[in-house]
Write an enzyme that holds these catalytic residues in place. Structure first.
Site, mmCIF file in Angstrom:
data_model
loop_
_atom_site.group_PDB
_atom_site.id
_atom_site.type_symbol
_atom_site.label_atom_id
_atom_site.label_comp_id
_atom_site.label_asym_id
_atom_site.label_seq_id
_atom_site.Cartn_x
_atom_site.Cartn_y
_atom_site.Cartn_z
ATOM 1 N N GLU A 114 0.835 -1.242 -0.029
ATOM 2 C CA GLU A 114 0.068 -0.091 0.111
ATOM 3 C C GLU A 114 0.846 1.279 -0.022
ATOM 4 O O GLU A 114 0.727 2.153 -0.724
ATOM 5 C CB GLU A 114 -0.890 0.054 1.359
ATOM 6 C CG GLU A 114 -1.889 -1.107 1.033
ATOM 7 C CD GLU A 114 -2.983 -1.350 2.398
ATOM 8 O OE1 GLU A 114 -2.311 -1.634 3.344
ATOM 9 O OE2 GLU A 114 -4.022 -1.126 2.417
ATOM 10 N N GLU A 134 -4.145 -9.677 3.483
ATOM 11 C CA GLU A 134 -4.905 -9.558 4.597
ATOM 12 C C GLU A 134 -5.770 -10.586 4.937
ATOM 13 O O GLU A 134 -6.040 -11.055 6.180
ATOM 14 C CB GLU A 134 -5.436 -8.136 4.703
ATOM 15 C CG GLU A 134 -4.488 -7.014 4.771
ATOM 16 C CD GLU A 134 -3.776 -6.528 3.670
ATOM 17 O OE1 GLU A 134 -3.909 -7.392 2.636
ATOM 18 O OE2 GLU A 134 -3.184 -5.334 3.524
HETATM 19 N N1 CAA Z 1 4.535 -8.007 11.280
HETATM 20 C C1 CAA Z 1 5.134 -8.280 12.276
HETATM 21 N N2 CAA Z 1 6.133 -9.195 11.917
HETATM 22 C C2 CAA Z 1 6.578 -9.631 10.847
HETATM 23 C C3 CAA Z 1 5.613 -9.355 9.656
HETATM 24 C C4 CAA Z 1 4.620 -8.302 10.166
HETATM 25 N N3 CAA Z 1 3.953 -8.015 9.071
HETATM 26 N N4 CAA Z 1 6.044 -9.893 8.778
HETATM 27 C C5 CAA Z 1 7.265 -10.805 8.908
HETATM 28 N N5 CAA Z 1 7.482 -10.600 10.503
HETATM 29 C C6 CAA Z 1 8.434 -10.957 11.300
HETATM 30 C C7 CAA Z 1 8.202 -12.505 11.525
HETATM 31 O O1 CAA Z 1 7.125 -12.632 12.677
HETATM 32 C C8 CAA Z 1 9.382 -13.116 12.185
HETATM 33 O O2 CAA Z 1 9.896 -12.558 13.385
HETATM 34 P P1 CAA Z 1 10.496 -13.688 14.426
HETATM 35 O O3 CAA Z 1 11.819 -13.947 13.829
HETATM 36 O O4 CAA Z 1 10.658 -12.673 15.563
HETATM 37 O O5 CAA Z 1 9.835 -14.545 14.387
HETATM 38 C C9 CAA Z 1 10.446 -12.208 10.993
HETATM 39 O O6 CAA Z 1 9.589 -11.093 10.759
HETATM 40 C C10 CAA Z 1 10.752 -13.102 9.950
HETATM 41 O O7 CAA Z 1 9.478 -13.611 9.173
HETATM 42 P P2 CAA Z 1 9.388 -15.137 8.791
HETATM 43 O O8 CAA Z 1 10.075 -16.004 9.775
HETATM 44 O O9 CAA Z 1 7.980 -15.382 8.888
HETATM 45 O O10 CAA Z 1 10.208 -15.192 7.256
HETATM 46 P P3 CAA Z 1 9.783 -16.262 6.164
HETATM 47 O O11 CAA Z 1 10.851 -15.956 5.173
HETATM 48 O O12 CAA Z 1 9.610 -17.368 6.759
HETATM 49 O O13 CAA Z 1 8.503 -15.553 5.827
HETATM 50 C C11 CAA Z 1 6.724 -13.920 4.900
HETATM 51 C C12 CAA Z 1 8.273 -14.422 4.938
HETATM 52 C C13 CAA Z 1 5.978 -14.856 3.777
HETATM 53 C C14 CAA Z 1 6.770 -12.464 4.318
HETATM 54 C C15 CAA Z 1 6.033 -13.987 6.306
HETATM 55 O O14 CAA Z 1 6.788 -13.287 7.444
HETATM 56 C C16 CAA Z 1 4.741 -13.423 6.386
HETATM 57 O O15 CAA Z 1 3.725 -13.902 5.711
HETATM 58 N N6 CAA Z 1 4.563 -12.098 6.936
HETATM 59 C C17 CAA Z 1 3.250 -11.706 7.205
HETATM 60 C C18 CAA Z 1 2.970 -10.963 5.832
HETATM 61 C C19 CAA Z 1 1.540 -10.188 6.123
HETATM 62 O O16 CAA Z 1 0.640 -10.974 6.539
HETATM 63 N N7 CAA Z 1 1.351 -8.830 5.934
HETATM 64 C C20 CAA Z 1 0.356 -8.294 6.043
HETATM 65 C C21 CAA Z 1 0.147 -7.478 7.326
HETATM 66 S S1 CAA Z 1 -1.489 -6.863 7.638
HETATM 67 C C22 CAA Z 1 -1.281 -5.260 6.670
HETATM 68 O O17 CAA Z 1 -0.329 -5.139 6.274
HETATM 69 C C23 CAA Z 1 -2.651 -4.431 6.539
HETATM 70 C C24 CAA Z 1 -2.568 -3.110 7.598
HETATM 71 O O18 CAA Z 1 -1.533 -3.285 8.455
HETATM 72 C C25 CAA Z 1 -3.447 -2.192 7.320
#
Ligand code: CAA
Length: 257
Positions: A114, A134
């Site tokens: 975004e 999301e």
């Molecule tokens: N918020 C907080 N922490 C996050 C994050 C997020 N959006 N994305 C990743 N992290 C953190 C993980 O929790 C992890 O922390 P720890 O090492 O303390 O456990 C660290 O970053 C590394 O992430 P992964 O171990 O998960 O890394 P990966 O390579 O296995 O996966 C990924 C990467 C596919 C991007 C996965 O991290 C993921 O799915 N992240 C979430 C993505 C997501 O859902 N984003 C949308 C959020 S909601 C939003 O944006 C809307 C809004 O606010 C208005």
């Protein structure tokens, strides 16, 4: 200090802001949004700066979205507040009077996408991944992702991305018009700076007016947008840059903007 999660580097007329929390894949927090707004206020006043680049620290992410730890603490009122904060800052990026380029390395998800969509130009590393995941969290985009994505790539593709929550790769992002260009990962900053430098050579006043006519014009009926363009075209003729640009051409010399 929140600013440590945001790095600012100035190199001539180009300012680069880096989201600097790679351990959390540069997830976007309230502190980051508040710090970004302050940096943009400063850069707006800084007459030496002509182009801003936004990027993420580390190899893995531009920004993997809003901070899910923060989302876990929200109730409906604070969720709305968080959405409106993100929207205000992304609007500030979109309406910033100087071009803002996103240099997208790695994950560009949710709030990260975004924010990238609020930038004027998006350059992606070939490893970048884009998505609005999301719905996998039981929520919808909140930083105006739905309206921006559907305007950028069309309603059908936006719905496919938002309904599936699946990420697309940089090639697909280029094909659907979500990014301007895809470059080799190791060349991302070099290519982005080269593009910024080309923009810096031109009249910053003319670029600011062009940005206004493109962004505001898209919200208008065509005839109004065309009239608005004529008005801003006329305004150019009050500026020193217009005199300089036209004189330099006629005198067969380089411009000095
Ligand atoms: N918020 C907080 N922490 C996050 C994050 C997020 N959006 N994305 C990743 N992290 C953190 C993980 O929790 C992890 O922390 P720890 O090492 O303390 O456990 C660290 O970053 C590394 O992430 P992964 O171990 O998960 O890394 P990966 O390579 O296995 O996966 C990924 C990467 C596919 C991007 C996965 O991290 C993921 O799915 N992240 C979430 C993505 C997501 O859902 N984003 C949308 C959020 S909601 C939003 O944006 C809307 C809004 O606010 C208005």
């Amino acid at each position: 200090m929140p600013e440590t999660k945001l790095l600012l580097e100035k190199d001539g007329a180009i300012a680069t802001i880096t989201f600097n929390n790679p351990k959390a894949l540069n997830a976007l927090t309230v502190e980051i949004f508040e710090g970004l707004t302050r940096l943009l206020d400063d850069l707006e006043r800084d007459e030496d700066v002509r182009v801003v680049i936004l990027t993420g620290a580390g190899e893995k992410a531009f920004a993997a979205g809003g901070d899910i730890n923060h989302l876990a603490s929200l109730d409906p009122a604070s969720a709305r507040e968080f959405a409106l904060l993100g929207q205000r800052v992304i609007d500030q990026v979109e309406n910033f009077p100087k071009p803002v380029i996103a240099a997208i390395n790695g994950y560009c998800l949710g709030g990260g996408n975004e924010l990238a969509m609020g930038c004027d130009i998006r350059i992606a590393a070939d490893s970048a991944k884009f998505g609005q995941p999301e719905v996998k969290l039981g929520i919808i985009p909140g930083f105006a992702g739905a309206p921006r994505l559907s305007r950028l790539v069309g309603k059908g593709k936006a719905k496919e991305m938002i309904f599936t929550g699946e990420a697309i790769d940089a090639g697909e992002a280029l094909r659907i018009g979500l990014v301007n260009r895809v470059v080799a990962g190791e060349k991302l900053m070099e290519e982005t700076r080269a593009l910024a430098l080309k923009i810096c050579c031109n009249s910053s006043t003319a670029i600011r007016l062009a940005k206004e006519v493109i962004d505001n014009g898209l919200e208008m009926e065509f005839a109004h947008a065309a009239r608005y363009e004529a008005d801003l075209f006329a305004l150019c003729f009050t500026t020193a840059d217009c005199k300089e640009g036209i004189s330099a051409f006629l005198e067969k010399r380089p411009t000095k903007f």
